[in-house]
Write a protein that holds these residues in place. Structure first.
Motif, short mmCIF file in Angstrom:
data_model
loop_
_atom_site.label_atom_id
_atom_site.label_comp_id
_atom_site.label_asym_id
_atom_site.label_seq_id
_atom_site.Cartn_x
_atom_site.Cartn_y
_atom_site.Cartn_z
N LEU A 1 44.27 -5.33 -69.25
CA LEU A 1 43.08 -5.15 -68.44
C LEU A 1 41.84 -5.20 -69.32
O LEU A 1 41.76 -4.55 -70.34
N HIS A 2 40.87 -6.01 -68.93
CA HIS A 2 39.66 -6.17 -69.72
C HIS A 2 38.46 -6.29 -68.81
O HIS A 2 38.58 -6.46 -67.60
N ASN A 3 37.27 -6.29 -69.41
CA ASN A 3 36.05 -6.62 -68.69
C ASN A 3 35.92 -8.12 -68.60
O ASN A 3 36.75 -8.87 -69.10
N VAL A 4 34.81 -8.62 -68.02
CA VAL A 4 34.68 -10.05 -67.80
C VAL A 4 33.27 -10.54 -68.06
O VAL A 4 32.31 -9.89 -67.77
N LEU B 1 40.10 -15.78 -73.50
CA LEU B 1 40.40 -15.63 -72.08
C LEU B 1 40.89 -14.24 -71.72
O LEU B 1 40.96 -13.89 -70.53
N ALA B 2 41.23 -13.44 -72.73
CA ALA B 2 41.74 -12.10 -72.44
C ALA B 2 40.73 -11.26 -71.68
O ALA B 2 41.09 -10.35 -70.93
N ALA B 3 39.44 -11.58 -71.85
CA ALA B 3 38.39 -10.81 -71.18
C ALA B 3 38.42 -10.97 -69.66
O ALA B 3 37.76 -10.22 -68.95
N TYR B 4 39.17 -11.95 -69.15
CA TYR B 4 39.13 -12.26 -67.73
C TYR B 4 40.32 -11.69 -66.95
O TYR B 4 40.42 -11.89 -65.75
N GLU B 5 41.21 -11.00 -67.63
CA GLU B 5 42.42 -10.57 -66.94
C GLU B 5 42.14 -9.57 -65.83
O GLU B 5 42.73 -9.63 -64.76
N GLY B 6 41.19 -8.63 -66.08
CA GLY B 6 40.83 -7.70 -65.03
C GLY B 6 40.18 -8.43 -63.85
O GLY B 6 40.45 -8.13 -62.69
N VAL C 1 48.31 -22.11 -72.96
CA VAL C 1 48.31 -20.69 -73.34
C VAL C 1 48.35 -19.87 -72.07
O VAL C 1 47.34 -19.77 -71.37
N PRO C 2 49.48 -19.30 -71.70
CA PRO C 2 49.55 -18.48 -70.48
C PRO C 2 48.79 -17.18 -70.69
O PRO C 2 48.96 -16.50 -71.67
N VAL C 3 47.93 -16.84 -69.70
CA VAL C 3 47.11 -15.64 -69.84
C VAL C 3 47.36 -14.65 -68.72
O VAL C 3 47.48 -13.47 -68.94
N GLN C 4 47.44 -15.12 -67.49
CA GLN C 4 47.51 -14.21 -66.36
C GLN C 4 48.64 -14.58 -65.41
O GLN C 4 48.79 -15.74 -65.05
#
Length: 621
Positions: free
Chosen positions: A172-175, A66-71, A197-200
């Motif tokens: 910050l990541h791509n999506v 899910l880290a890819a979705y933060e941006g 799992v908290p992500v954003q």
């Protein structure tokens, strides 16, 4: 759809951690989630999965997934939470999770290989078990295969607000996004071992994005209006925008510039909906509008078409300009990305640019000498700063009179760093295959060989000095044959030392002779053909300011020229297959047309032109 302050809706997405899952999650965030929503991505962990892994490992995998979705979530201002839930019945787990979280919408995938109950059987099961106030959607390859539309809630029956969760600062990541779903026959009502799992971090009530503010909240930046539900928006184009936004945010976080993000609607209103009456300039791929911000500030707003190349150039321009700090260089106030358009915002200068004031039809009166000399000193000071005064040297590459704006006090402002690059630090020049710039200002070594160095700015500045001295345009095909080029026309006059012939007749001899001689000397040095014989801009500045002995400097230049006169190296006399700069400049184009690339053509011998142009005995009569 509006939401009450303090409330947030839950959009639940059932997914497996694979490529299909990414496609679905992307669809849910872009098409379903709205500002302030919480998206809960649920991955069901069956008992059989734990034979080869652990719950903790799955949590870490989901966190990375899910880290890819933060941006993306920062753009949409939504919160993204990942959840690993144990159980052998995917459909029952999803129903319980949706009920537990009062989900507003549930988004699941469709299994094209599943025949019993149809490919949307999971969505149909959820629709049957969930209350009518919950919408259920089944998606496959970006298409909705099944949708149970939400029913209007009865009075007082709105979903209760979500509980708040402490969440770490996002990266910050791509999506990318999506889902795959396989229905299991065996049911298990247990939710034991479920882990969130908290992500954003959820959107804050104040204006601006947490991503676009410093950690100490020193900078408050506006929200970029992001429209993700347009039907013609492709995933690859979305990635291009997101990559650029990621890099722009990185640039902003690494400098102390006041540059900021603008909302599109703010700029739209400031220009009266970008009406034609607000347009003050137009190029091949851009338009410039005059606008007035809500605080009364007058601005110039430039719109350019977004492409891969434009994105790269825009990022470099922002990276350079936000690291500069000089009173005579126009700063970038901010920018915006809207649909397929790059928007940049600058200060507006009612006096216009030097070209308009020197050559424009609407010029009320000739520029007085004091203003011309003031402009020459100011531009030299700004270029000297770019070349040797800032932390990292910069080559402007498009120095010309139309890129020199004037304040109400006729203070020059160097603008448009769209072609600027960082200067090389381990060599004297770079070599570029394509030639960019403006006809009439291109240095010989650049248009012949693509050699890029700060000396090309020096040459172009020499042309600007000639404009100030003569009142002539760099290229004017209305002049007699052989005099179309300002450099070609002025060169023999400079060599003869007949300076009075150079001067703009509109000055009516109202000029300072000492200043005039300094400017003539500086122009002559700047347009020297050999790049290595041109002085640095800081030397030109001291010459104009009278801090350097003009006669000694000119004698030194003459001696250096004599030493290399017979050296026919590639910089001095190229082979005759390379064509004439003047021939290129006299093509049927506007004076300010930019040269994106150029090929050899039968326009005459540059060898002959340069030999004639720079021979001490040439007369051009």
């Amino acid at each position: 759809m509006g939401q009450e302050k303090g409330r947030e809706r839950c959009v639940l997405v059932g997914l497996q951690m694979n490529a299909n899952g990414r496609e679905l999650l992307d669809w849910a965030i872009s098409r379903v989630a709205e500002e302030g929503d919480r998206v809960v991505a649920v991955h069901v962990c069956r008992d059989s999965d734990l034979k080869t892994t652990t719950t903790l490992s799955l949590i870490e995998m989901l966190d990375d997934y899910l880290a890819a979705y933060e941006g993306f979530c920062n753009l949409k201002q939504v919160a993204l939470v990942g959840r690993v839930s144990r159980g052998n019945s995917i459909r029952k787990i999803l129903v319980k999770e949706a009920k537990h979280r009062d989900a507003f919408k549930v988004v699941v995938g469709a299994n094209k290989y599943y025949s019993l109950g149809g490919s949307a059987s999971l969505a149909k099961y959820c629709a049957k078990k969930l209350p009518p106030t919950t919408s259920v959607i089944a998606v496959q390859n970006g298409k909705v295969l099944f949708e149970r539309v939400i029913a209007k809630p009865s009075p007082g029956g709105e979903p209760k607000p979500m509980e708040k969760v402490d969440i770490s600062t996002p990266r910050l990541h791509n999506v990318e996004a999506g889902i795959d779903q396989k229905e299991e026959a065996k049911d298990d009502d247990s939710l034991g071992g479920s882990v969130t799992v908290p992500v954003q971090k959820p959107a804050e009530p104040s204006l601006g994005w947490p991503l676009l503010r410093r950690r100490d909240d020193a900078r408050k930046l506006s929200v970029v209006q992001w429209v993700m539900n347009l039907p013609n928006r492709s995933l690859s184009f979305t990635r291009l925008q997101l990559d650029l936004i990621k890099e722009l945010n990185s640039v902003l976080s690494n400098n102390c510039s006041n540059c900021r993000w603008f909302r599109y609607d703010e700029l739209h209103r400031s220009t009266n909906q970008f009406c034609s009456g607000s347009m003050i300039g137009k190029g091949g791929n851009s338009q410039v509008y005059r606008g007035c911000l809500a605080n009364g500030q007058q601005v110039a707003i430039k719109l350019s078409k977004l492409s891969e190349e434009a994105s790269t150039n825009f990022l470099l321009e922002v990276d350079i300009i936000t690291k500069l700090e000089h009173k005579l260089i126009v700063p970038l106030i901010g920018f915006c990305i809207e649909d397929n358009t790059l928007i940049s915002v600058y200060d507006y200068f009612p006096k216009g640019n030097l070209e308009e004031n020197l050559h424009g039809e609407n010029a009320k009166s000739p520029l007085p000498w004091a203003v011309r000399f003031k402009v020459a000193i100011g531009v030299a000071e700004a270029l000297s700063y770019l070349h040797s005064g800032c932390s990292k040297p910069v080559i402007h590459r498009d120095v010309k009179s139309s890129n020199i704006l004037l304040t109400d006090e006729f203070e020059p402002q160097v603008s448009d760093l769209g072609l600027a690059i960082w200067a090389p630090t381990n060599s004297t020049y770079l070599t570029h295959d394509d030639v960019v710039g403006t006809f009439g200002y291109l240095a010989p070594e650049y248009f012949m060989y693509g050699k890029v160095s700060d000396k090309m700015d020096v040459f172009a500045f020499g042309v600007v000095l000639l404009e100030l001295l003569t009142g002539r345009k760099p290229i004017d095909d209305e002049n007699p044959k052989g005099q179309e080029s300002l450099v070609m026309w002025a060169s023999p006059i400079l060599e003869r030392g007949d300076f009075m012939e150079l001067l703009d007749p509109d000055l009516n001899e109202n000029y300072d002779e000492v200043e005039m001689r300094r400017m003539v000397a500086a122009a002559s040095l700047c347009i020297t053909r050999r790049a290595r014989l041109r002085p640095q801009m800081r030397e030109i500045l001291t010459l104009l300011q009278g801090e350097e002995d003009m006669e000694a400097r000119m004698r030194c230049h003459v001696d250096a020229s004599s030493d290399t006169l017979d050296c026919e190296d590639d910089e001095a006399y190229p082979c005759s297959s390379i064509r004439s700069h003047v021939g290129l400049a006299l093509l049927d184009v506007e004076d300010d047309a930019s040269l994106a690339s150029f090929e050899q053509s039968n326009l005459g011998s540059l060898d002959e032109y340069l030999r004639d142009r720079w021979s001490r005995s040439s007369s051009f009569e």
